[in-house]
Design a protein around this motif. Structure first.
Motif, mmCIF file in Angstrom:
data_model
loop_
_atom_site.group_PDB
_atom_site.id
_atom_site.type_symbol
_atom_site.label_atom_id
_atom_site.label_comp_id
_atom_site.label_asym_id
_atom_site.label_seq_id
_atom_site.Cartn_x
_atom_site.Cartn_y
_atom_site.Cartn_z
ATOM 1 N N LYS A 234 0.836 -1.202 0.000
ATOM 2 C CA LYS A 234 0.000 0.000 0.000
ATOM 3 C C LYS A 234 0.872 1.253 0.000
ATOM 4 O O LYS A 234 2.102 1.181 0.032
ATOM 5 C CB LYS A 234 -0.925 -0.009 1.225
ATOM 6 C CG LYS A 234 -2.012 -1.066 1.186
ATOM 7 C CD LYS A 234 -2.934 -0.931 2.384
ATOM 8 C CE LYS A 234 -4.079 -1.934 2.327
ATOM 9 N NZ LYS A 234 -4.990 -1.814 3.488
ATOM 10 N N SER B 114 -0.958 -4.593 -0.311
ATOM 11 C CA SER B 114 -2.142 -4.174 -1.048
ATOM 12 C C SER B 114 -3.055 -5.382 -1.254
ATOM 13 O O SER B 114 -2.802 -6.471 -0.730
ATOM 14 C CB SER B 114 -1.732 -3.568 -2.391
ATOM 15 O OG SER B 114 -1.050 -4.539 -3.174
ATOM 16 N N ARG B 115 -4.137 -5.178 -2.024
ATOM 17 C CA ARG B 115 -5.040 -6.299 -2.280
ATOM 18 C C ARG B 115 -4.314 -7.419 -3.020
ATOM 19 O O ARG B 115 -4.477 -8.601 -2.684
ATOM 20 C CB ARG B 115 -6.242 -5.826 -3.093
ATOM 21 C CG ARG B 115 -7.229 -6.933 -3.428
ATOM 22 C CD ARG B 115 -8.436 -6.400 -4.160
ATOM 23 N NE ARG B 115 -9.177 -5.441 -3.344
ATOM 24 C CZ ARG B 115 -10.286 -4.831 -3.761
ATOM 25 N NH1 ARG B 115 -10.769 -5.078 -4.974
ATOM 26 N NH2 ARG B 115 -10.905 -3.977 -2.967
#
Length: 290
Positions: free
Chosen positions: A264, A271-272
């Motif tokens: 992120k 992050s995803r």
């Protein structure tokens, strides 16, 4: 007497001289102790929530209509046939209560104490599931396994994980395997040898609770050169120490290195896409050690 900066809050103090290493003020020490107590309480709450979820899932599988009590009866002889044979027919009026009871299916009632795993003498044999215990790094992972508990403790260090494992061990909890992910918050202490000793304590506690213990290694966080260097040193040490001591190791450093899109904007949390990749690595480790 020269002012001494605190390693946590960077506030200066004249009260305590530094003999060696870093200095931590009394306020930060108090905050750390309170944080550990909060982590222990959160661990107990999550344990109760996981027990409740496991109870609900087991009840949905085990509590099914018992069809063994339904008797198979032969169809009655039609009244028209009896009347053709010249026999009198005697009818009996059935009450609504008896009619409703005849069509009622009885289901076995399963009685259990959901808090038995926290008592000194549990009434049932605990379900041995896999446990993933970590800081906030893997908080968005999704492990597609019915018997896996993911317990994330935001801001946790190795000492907090050890305190949580002691609570679980006292509650007679048993697991098929345990995966530990921690380290990002530990390197901020700038005490490498103490961090290694804390990791050894956590792993020894986990070995007493299950047969298979795996360390999920740190990811290359981007929060300055110092943190990156300390995380790299921790990764190198864990990758050698874990196999020597009969433990598995998930090499997240090689997976995340050179791929900034997996983190992120804060440079620490995945992050995803990074969380999906970390989920696959943990799931693969669980299946390999199953």
């Amino acid at each position: 007497m020269s002012p001494v900066p605190c390693s946590e809050c960077n506030m200066f103090s004249y009260s305590s001289p530094v003999i060696s290493g870093t200095f931590t003020c009394e306020k930060c020490q108090l905050v750390a102790r309170l944080t550990e107590k909060i982590v222990v309480l959160e661990g107990r709450i999550r344990t109760l929530q996981n027990i409740q979820e496991n109870e609900s899932y087991i009840d949905s599988v085990l509590v099914a209509p018992d069809m063994s009590t339904t008797a198979i009866q032969s169809p009655p002889t039609p009244a028209a046939e009896l009347s053709q044979q010249g026999k009198w027919l005697m009818t009996r009026q059935h009450s609504r209560k008896s009619k409703s009871n005849s069509h009622r299916h009885h289901s076995p009632i399963r009685i259990s104490n959901r808090f038995s795993s926290l008592s000194e003498t549990p009434t049932e044999t605990p379900v041995e599931s896999a446990l993933v215990i970590a800081d906030s790094i893997p908080r968005n992972i999704r492990v597609v396994t019915l018997a896996t508990i993911v317990n994330c403790l935001p801001g946790a260090r190795a000492t907090n994980i050890a305190a949580n494992l002691k609570v679980l061990a006292k509650s007679k909890s048993k697991y098929s395997q345990i995966i530990i992910h921690v380290g990002t918050n530990d390197v901020r202490l700038r005490q490498s040898e103490i961090t290694k000793a804390n990791f050894k304590e956590v792993c020894n506690l986990a070995k007493k609770m299950c047969v298979s213990v795996t360390c999920s290694g740190p990811i290359p966080a981007r929060r300055g050169d110092e943190m990156y260097s300390r995380l790299s040193s921790l990764h190198c040490w864990l990758s050698e120490w874990c196999p020597i001591n009969g433990m598995g190791y998930i090499d997240n450093w090689r997976t995340f290195w050179g791929r900034p899109g997996l983190l992120k904007s804060d440079g620490i949390h995945p992050s995803r896409a990074g969380a999906n990749l970390l989920s696959k690595s943990i799931a693969h480790s669980l299946e390999a050690n199953h």
